[in-house]
Write an enzyme that holds these catalytic residues in place. Structure first.
Site, PDB file in Angstrom:
ATOM      1  CB  VAL A   8      39.000  35.110  40.139  1.00  0.00           C
ATOM      2  CG1 VAL A   8      38.969  33.638  39.780  1.00  0.00           C
ATOM      3  CG2 VAL A   8      38.417  35.340  41.520  1.00  0.00           C
ATOM      4  CB  SER A   9      40.762  39.779  37.592  1.00  0.00           C
ATOM      5  OG  SER A   9      39.879  39.317  36.603  1.00  0.00           O
ATOM      6  CB  SER A  10      35.683  39.828  38.641  1.00  0.00           C
ATOM      7  OG  SER A  10      34.372  40.141  39.029  1.00  0.00           O
ATOM      8  CD  GLN A  13      36.661  36.566  36.825  1.00  0.00           C
ATOM      9  OE1 GLN A  13      37.647  36.951  37.444  1.00  0.00           O
ATOM     10  NE2 GLN A  13      36.673  36.405  35.508  1.00  0.00           N
ATOM     11  NE  ARG A  68      44.289  40.406  33.522  1.00  0.00           N
ATOM     12  CZ  ARG A  68      43.603  41.124  34.387  1.00  0.00           C
ATOM     13  NH1 ARG A  68      44.053  42.291  34.755  1.00  0.00           N
ATOM     14  NH2 ARG A  68      42.483  40.685  34.890  1.00  0.00           N
TER      15      ARG A  68
END
Length: 202
Positions: A8-10, A13, A68
């Site tokens: 996850v990017s955060s 999250q 991404r």
């Protein structure tokens, strides 16, 4: 060995959904990470990538868990293929061992090349405009002539964002600008830019 990779990017999250799906598929070991897909150092993924060997399988919940950028995804998947590692993305139902998976990989490769060429054209157009406006000058002290000529392009590409996400990965900047990763960081440092993407784009 069947490995899973969840990201996850955060920091806030949750990885639970990805881990549940990877466990249900039958992953024997799962590497987890809370970091942006375009961050230059993904330590857990690097550890996993070095472990993978011929005959192993890497499973992700979704393609964008690897990165991404289309270019970045294709680069990683072809690296796995060259190591003899099977790749599976559960959400898109991609399996690089199947005929359909191989066709999709070829399509992704074509799209990545197309995307890269478009970005290269934008850079060249920007350089031409800068020269016409007299904005490409002499060499800054402490940098080679080659690096000084690339300085503004590196800055623009590194800071460029689309939908609040970095537009270019470090690998793309290397490929498009034609200089090494250490040289890119040297230029960022010279320009006093923080090159921790997680801090820049959190």
């Amino acid at each position: 060995m069947i490995y899973g990779y969840a990201r996850v990017s955060s920091r806030n999250q949750n990885l639970n959904l990805q881990i549940k799906s990877l466990n249900e598929y039958g992953c024997e070991k799962i590497y987890k990470e809370k970091i942006s897909g375009l961050e230059s150092k993904r330590k857990q993924f690097e550890i996993l990538h070095n472990l993978l060997k011929d005959g192993d399988t890497l499973v992700v919940w979704k393609l964008d868990r690897l990165g991404r950028s289309m270019f970045e995804l294709v680069e990683i998947i072809f690296n796995l293929k060259n190591k003899g590692v099977k790749f599976i993305s559960l959400t898109e139902n991609i399996d690089t061992d199947t005929p359909t998976g191989k066709i999709m990989l070829m399509f992704f490769s074509m799209m990545a090349e197309y995307e890269l060429n478009l970005k290269k054209e934008r850079i060249e157009a920007g350089q031409l405009l800068a020269r016409k406006n007299g904005k490409l000058g002499g060499r800054p002290r402490g940098l080679s002539k080659k690096l000084s000529e690339k300085l503004e392009d590196i800055k623009k590409m590194y800071l460029a964002k689309e939908n609040n996400c970095p537009l270019y990965s470090i690998s793309e900047i290397e490929k498009l600008i034609g200089i090494s990763r250490p040289s890119i960081y040297k230029c960022l440092k010279f320009m006093n830019l923080n090159y921790d993407r997680e801090q820049l784009f959190k």
